[in-house]
Enzyme design. Structure first.
Site, PDB file in Angstrom:
ATOM      1  N   PRO A 250      84.176  58.452  44.791  1.00 33.12           N
ATOM      2  CA  PRO A 250      85.163  59.134  43.595  1.00 33.12           C
ATOM      3  C   PRO A 250      84.928  60.632  44.076  1.00 33.12           C
ATOM      4  O   PRO A 250      84.042  61.366  44.214  1.00 33.12           O
ATOM      5  CB  PRO A 250      84.319  58.977  42.269  1.00 33.12           C
ATOM      6  CG  PRO A 250      82.933  58.672  42.634  1.00 33.12           C
ATOM      7  CD  PRO A 250      83.052  57.871  44.037  1.00 33.12           C
ATOM      8  N   GLU A 251      86.340  61.416  43.865  1.00 32.86           N
ATOM      9  CA  GLU A 251      86.415  62.772  44.047  1.00 32.86           C
ATOM     10  C   GLU A 251      85.923  63.457  43.110  1.00 32.86           C
ATOM     11  O   GLU A 251      86.087  63.101  41.772  1.00 32.86           O
ATOM     12  CB  GLU A 251      87.848  62.948  44.373  1.00 32.86           C
ATOM     13  CG  GLU A 251      88.391  62.500  45.643  1.00 32.86           C
ATOM     14  CD  GLU A 251      89.873  62.823  45.887  1.00 32.86           C
ATOM     15  OE1 GLU A 251      90.268  63.924  45.449  1.00 32.86           O
ATOM     16  OE2 GLU A 251      90.601  61.890  46.617  1.00 32.86           O
ATOM     17  N   GLY A 252      85.225  64.543  43.139  1.00 32.41           N
ATOM     18  CA  GLY A 252      84.862  65.721  42.041  1.00 32.41           C
ATOM     19  C   GLY A 252      83.936  65.254  41.258  1.00 32.41           C
ATOM     20  O   GLY A 252      83.639  65.750  40.010  1.00 32.41           O
TER      21      GLY A 252
ATOM     22  N   GLY B  43      80.464  64.913  42.527  1.00 34.10           N
ATOM     23  CA  GLY B  43      79.298  65.627  42.811  1.00 34.10           C
ATOM     24  C   GLY B  43      78.416  64.570  43.861  1.00 34.10           C
ATOM     25  O   GLY B  43      77.167  64.677  43.833  1.00 34.10           O
TER      26      GLY B  43
ATOM     27  N   SER C 184      82.217  63.559  48.170  1.00 34.94           N
ATOM     28  CA  SER C 184      83.229  62.827  48.638  1.00 34.94           C
ATOM     29  C   SER C 184      84.069  63.691  49.876  1.00 34.94           C
ATOM     30  O   SER C 184      84.630  62.884  50.747  1.00 34.94           O
ATOM     31  CB  SER C 184      84.336  62.712  47.716  1.00 34.94           C
ATOM     32  OG  SER C 184      84.875  64.027  47.078  1.00 34.94           O
TER      33      SER C 184
ATOM     34  N   ALA D 179      82.207  65.446  51.971  1.00 38.04           N
ATOM     35  CA  ALA D 179      81.368  65.068  53.271  1.00 38.04           C
ATOM     36  C   ALA D 179      81.635  64.040  53.859  1.00 38.04           C
ATOM     37  O   ALA D 179      81.790  63.837  54.842  1.00 38.04           O
ATOM     38  CB  ALA D 179      79.921  65.506  52.985  1.00 38.04           C
TER      39      ALA D 179
ATOM     40  N   ASP E  52      75.035  67.820  52.427  1.00 40.91           N
ATOM     41  CA  ASP E  52      76.200  66.675  52.237  1.00 40.91           C
ATOM     42  C   ASP E  52      76.450  66.059  53.430  1.00 40.91           C
ATOM     43  O   ASP E  52      76.388  64.754  53.785  1.00 40.91           O
ATOM     44  CB  ASP E  52      77.242  67.198  51.540  1.00 40.91           C
ATOM     45  CG  ASP E  52      76.898  67.529  50.067  1.00 40.91           C
ATOM     46  OD1 ASP E  52      75.694  67.381  49.715  1.00 40.91           O
ATOM     47  OD2 ASP E  52      77.963  68.131  49.196  1.00 40.91           O
TER      48      ASP E  52
END
Length: 439
Positions: free
Chosen positions: A144-146, A148, A151, A153, A196
């Site tokens: 999932p984006e955003g 933590g 995503s 990396a 990351d």
């Protein structure tokens, strides 16, 4: 387990009736497609101390990004990505301009910024010149984006591995991770540290990557103790390392480094090299807060290549500098305890306390959030009696995911704490472990 099955299923689904007609002929039938997989990561301990040279402990997750890459004769890089419920497309001629020009170009085109992660990697890997080959790149991700869990990396590493394979350009996984970090810093414009990309590239399933961020030395992989598990709970609060809070704290830490090496006898290269006792001795040289203009007038600038000091901004210099010093000590103790928990179950309680202390230090820097604090307090309330030992905010903070240390049998308790939010319960291999599938 076939780690490439999601990508193979996607390819199969596009053959009979693709949802977008542009996908029907996206890949040529007479050339191989290289598929690479790179996972998201759970930041167990270390987090934002990575850019201050600390040791970090990172777990690769089962969720992953897939990059499907095929060479083409036309000198064009064409990218498509399934983002939510729609396919986004981007194309640019090759060869590409230098990173600074790419960064400036994407800054002016907000709608296309998602492609900067991909195009930046292509620019870094492909040789410049008239003979530059073209590429078709398809992206599919369950990271999932955003939230933590790295995503960006995972996207960079998956693309880098696949492009390197397509262009017969072998690259060491650790070097590839460093290349991806440079792309994120200098093309995307996000001042992330190295952990990351290194975890996504070099992590191993069910093991914590022990990474010494000076600048990025892999010290080993620590097995998650039998009977225990590190979980992640998505707080539902979006996080981005390009956000003001993360950037402010990072800059403040480098301001502290410059002040300490100027005003005290200490001449170290990283804040994490200071012991807590040494820091206590020198901390009086650091202001609690300092305006950027005053710092620039007195000290000129910072050594960080990914951030700058803004004259009108106030920076929490002492708290930002204290965090990596304390975190380094916590990480070292955490790594030591993990190897003793098999014959000393009480070590689990101290491991949890170290996570809570890390969370408190994040909050002192201003990187907490109500949502993540609430999850941490629910974990604390559940406690060891229900198999839950510790919790902390992860990565850049200010939202994102909470890491929880608990027994494997406590998964139902962790899901109860999550209250229906997404739980990351399984680990997966890093990109180097799975390699490249060519079809």
């Amino acid at each position: 387990m076939n780690w490439f099955q999601p990508a193979l299923d996607l390819l199969q689904s596009l053959r009979p009736a693709p949802p977008d007609t542009r996908l029907r002929s996206f890949f040529s039938a007479d050339r191989a497609v290289c598929i690479a997989r790179a996972p998201g990561r759970l930041d167990v301990m270390g987090g934002i101390a990575d850019y201050s040279g600390a040791r970090v402990l990172e777990l690769p997750l089962e969720c992953a990004t897939f990059a499907l890459v095929q060479a083409q004769d036309e000198p064009v890089c064409t990218v498509t990505s399934l983002r939510g419920d729609r396919w986004d497309f981007f194309a640019t001629d090759l060869p590409l301009p230098p990173p600074a020009q790419l960064a400036a170009w994407f800054r002016e085109r907000e709608a296309d910024r998602w492609a900067s992660y991909v195009v930046g990697v292509v620019q870094a890997l492909l040789p410049a010149g008239a003979a530059t080959p073209g590429l078709r790149i398809l992206i599919h991700s369950s990271v999932p984006e955003g939230r933590g869990v790295a995503s960006s990396a995972a996207l960079e590493v998956a693309v880098a591995v696949a492009v390197a394979s397509t262009s017969s350009h072998p690259i060491d996984p650790a070097d590839l991770a460093a290349l991806c970090q440079r792309v994120e810093n200098h093309v995307v414009g996000a001042p992330c540290g190295i952990m990351d990309q290194m975890t996504s590239a070099c992590g191993k399933q069910d093991r914590l990557l022990q990474l010494y961020c000076q600048p990025g030395t892999i010290e080993g992989h620590i097995a998650v103790p039998p009977g225990y598990r590190f979980y992640g709970i998505d707080s539902g609060i979006s996080h981005a390392v390009s956000g003001a809070d993360y950037g402010t704290i990072r800059t403040a830490a480098f301001m502290g480094l410059r002040i300490l090496t100027t005003e005290t006898p200490w001449r170290g290269g990283y804040l994490a090299d200071l012991t807590p006792a040494e820091f206590a001795q020198f901390a009086r040289s650091l202001p609690e807060e300092m305006k950027g203009a005053k710092f620039l007038e007195r000290y000129g600038g910072i050594s960080d290549t990914a951030t700058v000091v803004h004259p009108d901004r106030r920076y929490p210099v002492r708290r930002a500098s204290a965090h990596p010093v304390g975190e380094q000590a916590r990480v070292d103790r955490f790594a030591q305890l993990l190897t003793t928990i098999a014959h000393d179950p009480d070590a689990a309680i101290e491991l949890g306390q170290l996570m809570y202390a890390s969370h408190q230090s994040y909050s002192a820097c201003g990187l907490g959030s109500e949502g993540t604090d609430a999850i941490v307090e629910l974990a604390r309330a559940a406690g060891p009696q229900r198999g839950v030992f510790g919790a902390k905010i992860t990565g850049g903070g200010s939202g994102g995911t909470v890491a929880i240390f608990a027994t494997r049998e406590a998964e139902s308790v962790v899901r109860e704490i999550a209250g229906g939010a997404r739980v990351f319960a399984e680990s997966g291999p890093g990109a180097a472990e799975t390699g490249v599938l060519e079809i």
